[in-house]
Write a protein that holds these residues in place. Structure first.
Motif, PDB file in Angstrom:
ATOM      1  N   SER A  75      36.543  29.651  58.104  1.00 56.49           N
ATOM      2  CA  SER A  75      37.824  28.952  57.953  1.00 56.49           C
ATOM      3  C   SER A  75      38.943  29.963  58.144  1.00 56.49           C
ATOM      4  O   SER A  75      38.819  31.132  57.754  1.00 56.49           O
ATOM      5  N   LEU A  76      40.043  29.506  58.733  1.00 55.48           N
ATOM      6  CA  LEU A  76      41.177  30.381  59.022  1.00 55.48           C
ATOM      7  C   LEU A  76      42.466  29.718  58.559  1.00 55.48           C
ATOM      8  O   LEU A  76      42.932  28.751  59.160  1.00 55.48           O
ATOM      9  N   PHE A  77      43.033  30.233  57.477  1.00 57.11           N
ATOM     10  CA  PHE A  77      44.306  29.755  56.953  1.00 57.11           C
ATOM     11  C   PHE A  77      45.153  30.990  56.702  1.00 57.11           C
ATOM     12  O   PHE A  77      44.889  31.767  55.785  1.00 57.11           O
ATOM     13  N   ALA A  78      46.160  31.229  57.544  1.00 57.62           N
ATOM     14  CA  ALA A  78      46.887  32.494  57.502  1.00 57.62           C
ATOM     15  C   ALA A  78      48.309  32.314  58.005  1.00 57.62           C
ATOM     16  O   ALA A  78      48.667  31.293  58.590  1.00 57.62           O
ATOM     17  N   ARG A 110      45.307  32.957  52.636  1.00 59.61           N
ATOM     18  CA  ARG A 110      46.638  33.573  52.576  1.00 59.61           C
ATOM     19  C   ARG A 110      47.272  33.320  51.210  1.00 59.61           C
ATOM     20  O   ARG A 110      46.848  32.440  50.457  1.00 59.61           O
ATOM     21  N   GLY A 111      48.329  34.094  50.910  1.00 62.86           N
ATOM     22  CA  GLY A 111      49.145  33.826  49.738  1.00 62.86           C
ATOM     23  C   GLY A 111      48.398  33.982  48.435  1.00 62.86           C
ATOM     24  O   GLY A 111      47.690  34.966  48.213  1.00 62.86           O
ATOM     25  N   GLU A 112      48.539  33.006  47.553  1.00 65.25           N
ATOM     26  CA  GLU A 112      47.940  33.100  46.214  1.00 65.25           C
ATOM     27  C   GLU A 112      46.930  31.996  45.928  1.00 65.25           C
ATOM     28  O   GLU A 112      45.797  32.273  45.533  1.00 65.25           O
ATOM     29  N   ASP A 113      47.308  30.738  46.130  1.00 67.36           N
ATOM     30  CA  ASP A 113      46.424  29.646  45.737  1.00 67.36           C
ATOM     31  C   ASP A 113      45.119  29.669  46.520  1.00 67.36           C
ATOM     32  O   ASP A 113      44.024  29.659  45.939  1.00 67.36           O
ATOM     33  N   SER A 114      45.187  29.713  47.845  1.00 65.57           N
ATOM     34  CA  SER A 114      43.955  29.711  48.641  1.00 65.57           C
ATOM     35  C   SER A 114      43.169  31.001  48.439  1.00 65.57           C
ATOM     36  O   SER A 114      41.938  31.013  48.550  1.00 65.57           O
ATOM     37  N   PHE A 115      43.854  32.093  48.128  1.00 69.17           N
ATOM     38  CA  PHE A 115      43.195  33.367  47.847  1.00 69.17           C
ATOM     39  C   PHE A 115      42.271  33.240  46.636  1.00 69.17           C
ATOM     40  O   PHE A 115      41.105  33.659  46.666  1.00 69.17           O
ATOM     41  N   VAL A 116      42.774  32.642  45.567  1.00 66.92           N
ATOM     42  CA  VAL A 116      41.957  32.455  44.367  1.00 66.92           C
ATOM     43  C   VAL A 116      40.821  31.483  44.636  1.00 66.92           C
ATOM     44  O   VAL A 116      39.671  31.712  44.232  1.00 66.92           O
ATOM     45  N   ARG A 117      41.108  30.405  45.351  1.00 68.31           N
ATOM     46  CA  ARG A 117      40.047  29.410  45.606  1.00 68.31           C
ATOM     47  C   ARG A 117      38.930  29.980  46.471  1.00 68.31           C
ATOM     48  O   ARG A 117      37.757  29.605  46.319  1.00 68.31           O
ATOM     49  N   ALA A 118      39.269  30.883  47.379  1.00 64.23           N
ATOM     50  CA  ALA A 118      38.240  31.519  48.193  1.00 64.23           C
ATOM     51  C   ALA A 118      37.336  32.401  47.343  1.00 64.23           C
ATOM     52  O   ALA A 118      36.132  32.526  47.623  1.00 64.23           O
ATOM     53  N   GLN A 119      37.878  33.009  46.303  1.00 61.69           N
ATOM     54  CA  GLN A 119      37.041  33.809  45.417  1.00 61.69           C
ATOM     55  C   GLN A 119      36.069  32.934  44.637  1.00 61.69           C
ATOM     56  O   GLN A 119      34.909  33.305  44.435  1.00 61.69           O
ATOM     57  N   TRP A 120      36.524  31.753  44.214  1.00 63.81           N
ATOM     58  CA  TRP A 120      35.617  30.835  43.519  1.00 63.81           C
ATOM     59  C   TRP A 120      34.563  30.264  44.455  1.00 63.81           C
ATOM     60  O   TRP A 120      33.544  29.741  44.001  1.00 63.81           O
ATOM     61  N   ALA A 121      34.769  30.366  45.774  1.00 63.61           N
ATOM     62  CA  ALA A 121      33.768  29.884  46.731  1.00 63.61           C
ATOM     63  C   ALA A 121      32.541  30.789  46.780  1.00 63.61           C
ATOM     64  O   ALA A 121      31.483  30.385  47.280  1.00 63.61           O
ATOM     65  N   GLY A 122      32.672  32.031  46.304  1.00 63.77           N
ATOM     66  CA  GLY A 122      31.527  32.932  46.279  1.00 63.77           C
ATOM     67  C   GLY A 122      31.071  33.385  47.647  1.00 63.77           C
ATOM     68  O   GLY A 122      29.899  33.723  47.833  1.00 63.77           O
ATOM     69  N   ARG A 123      31.977  33.397  48.596  1.00 63.43           N
ATOM     70  CA  ARG A 123      31.652  33.815  49.968  1.00 63.43           C
ATOM     71  C   ARG A 123      32.588  34.949  50.391  1.00 63.43           C
ATOM     72  O   ARG A 123      33.716  35.057  49.869  1.00 63.43           O
ATOM     73  N   PRO A 124      32.160  35.790  51.338  1.00 61.99           N
ATOM     74  CA  PRO A 124      33.044  36.852  51.824  1.00 61.99           C
ATOM     75  C   PRO A 124      34.372  36.274  52.302  1.00 61.99           C
ATOM     76  O   PRO A 124      34.420  35.174  52.861  1.00 61.99           O
ATOM     77  N   LEU A 125      35.442  37.049  52.094  1.00 62.95           N
ATOM     78  CA  LEU A 125      36.765  36.530  52.407  1.00 62.95           C
ATOM     79  C   LEU A 125      37.649  37.619  52.987  1.00 62.95           C
ATOM     80  O   LEU A 125      37.346  38.813  52.911  1.00 62.95           O
TER      81      LEU A 125
END
Length: 377
Positions: A189-192, A271-286
């Protein structure tokens, strides 16, 4: 009686501020039985997060939250028991007067930006300015004990893990977005934000022997993708292929759908803050595209997070990850650092899950806020 909360959100840009406050408001109402008013000065930006919102009305209920339009001409309103000014937004003067007139002053907090910098621990909870006897306090989200933690709904990690163990559920979700990746394809996924380094990354993906399906939610990076594809128009629903890379443009989806999108992917650029935190909860490389600030002070925040996140990685894997993140945030050449990262893919995947579980041991941000109020009274 339920504790009454007022959360003020001034939408600056990019949806990060409204994304954070909307998640927080819903969680306080759903999990902590709080009465929550969310004051938003830009309902059209909020509509992207919550399509059901009526941008023409000044008050409405959405998912258990009393959503209010924050008007320029403030109307007299009683203050709540807890008042949160998100990201240092300035409260209406008349509202602050209402806070000062209460018999018991409210707990007034500035919900600040997320940072892994060491000074955050020392500043979290400290008093800030005072207005007529009403004290404001700093509240810092963070990754370390002694901070306010991260937004995380109850049972989130368990739901994510169950979803990732269910290929049929993942397939059904992707198909609901019109995504039909070939078997064995690597999903990214690409959100930037805009990034001149994107072309070098797409070049190496297109030349890789591994098939990649790149999912691009509608956003600011779309112009760079369009230029790389050399097409006149790139719109939601478009699918283009070059070499072993397929690029597909997705709509801007609801927060819960975006969570599942992150859970489906093997790698998430955020990117930013919200999606950054959610990507960490996904448990996948980011890969994090941090919001740029004057005098490049955002790079200090980037380095501080990398210092925490890369603990436990082998020296080679750590070097590869740091090189990739630094190149991405400097509009640099991504080809070499991406190739280096692929050499450590299994380790990166294990580490992402371990980091997620480690962060999940700390109290979440909403719970920390509620506990802070309980101790304060």
């Amino acid at each position: 009686m339920k504790v009454r909360w007022d959360i003020f959100c001034s939408v600056v840009d990019n949806f990060g501020d409204i994304g954070v406050t909307w998640r927080l408001a819903r969680q306080l109402a759903a999990e902590h039985a709080c009465t929550v008013r969310l004051w938003v000065d830009d309902l059209r930006a909020f509509e992207r997060m919550c399509p059901e919102v009526d941008v023409q009305v000044s008050q409405q209920w959405q998912e258990g939250v009393d959503v209010r339009h924050w008007p320029r001409d403030w109307v007299a309103t009683k203050s709540a028991d807890v008042v949160i000014a998100a990201f240092a937004c300035q409260l209406p003067h008349d509202y602050m007067e209402a806070m000062a007139q209460r018999k018991r002053p409210p707990l007034w907090m500035n919900l600040d930006y997320l940072s892994a910098e060491g000074w955050v621990v020392g500043c979290h909870g400290l008093p800030s300015v005072k207005f007529k006897g009403v004290q404001k306090y700093f509240f810092f989200p963070g990754f370390q004990p002694g901070t306010g933690g991260l937004l995380r709904e109850s049972g989130l990690i368990e739901r994510r893990q169950a979803f990732q163990l269910d290929p049929e559920a993942q397939q059904q979700f992707l198909q609901s977005l019109g995504v039909f990746p070939p078997a064995g394809a690597r999903l990214i996924s690409l959100f930037a934000y805009e990034n001149a380094g994107l072309a070098s990354w797409l070049d190496v993906l297109a030349a890789d022997r591994q098939v990649t399906h790149l999912l691009v939610p509608h956003g600011r990076i779309l112009g760079d993708v369009q230029r790389w594809l050399e097409v006149e128009v790139l719109a939601v629903g478009d699918v283009h292929q070059r070499g072993t890379l397929t690029v597909q443009v997705l709509p801007f989806v609801r927060q819960e759908q975006y969570d599942r999108l992150l859970w489906c992917c093997d790698f998430n650029a955020v990117r930013g803050e919200d999606s950054f935190v959610r990507a960490q909860w996904a448990g996948r490389p980011l890969l994090w595209h941090i919001y740029r600030q004057d005098e490049d002070i955002h790079l200090d925040k980037l380095d501080a997070f990398l210092g925490l996140y890369t603990e436990g990685l082998s020296p080679a894997a750590k070097a590869a990850l740091i090189a990739l993140w630094q190149a991405w945030n400097a509009d640099g050449d991504m080809a070499k650092s991406w190739t280096m990262l692929l050499e450590h893919w299994p380790e990166m995947t294990r580490h992402a899950e371990e980091w997620c579980l480690e962060q999940g041991l700390q109290a979440d941000l909403a719970t920390t806020l509620v506990q802070l109020y309980g101790n304060w009274i």
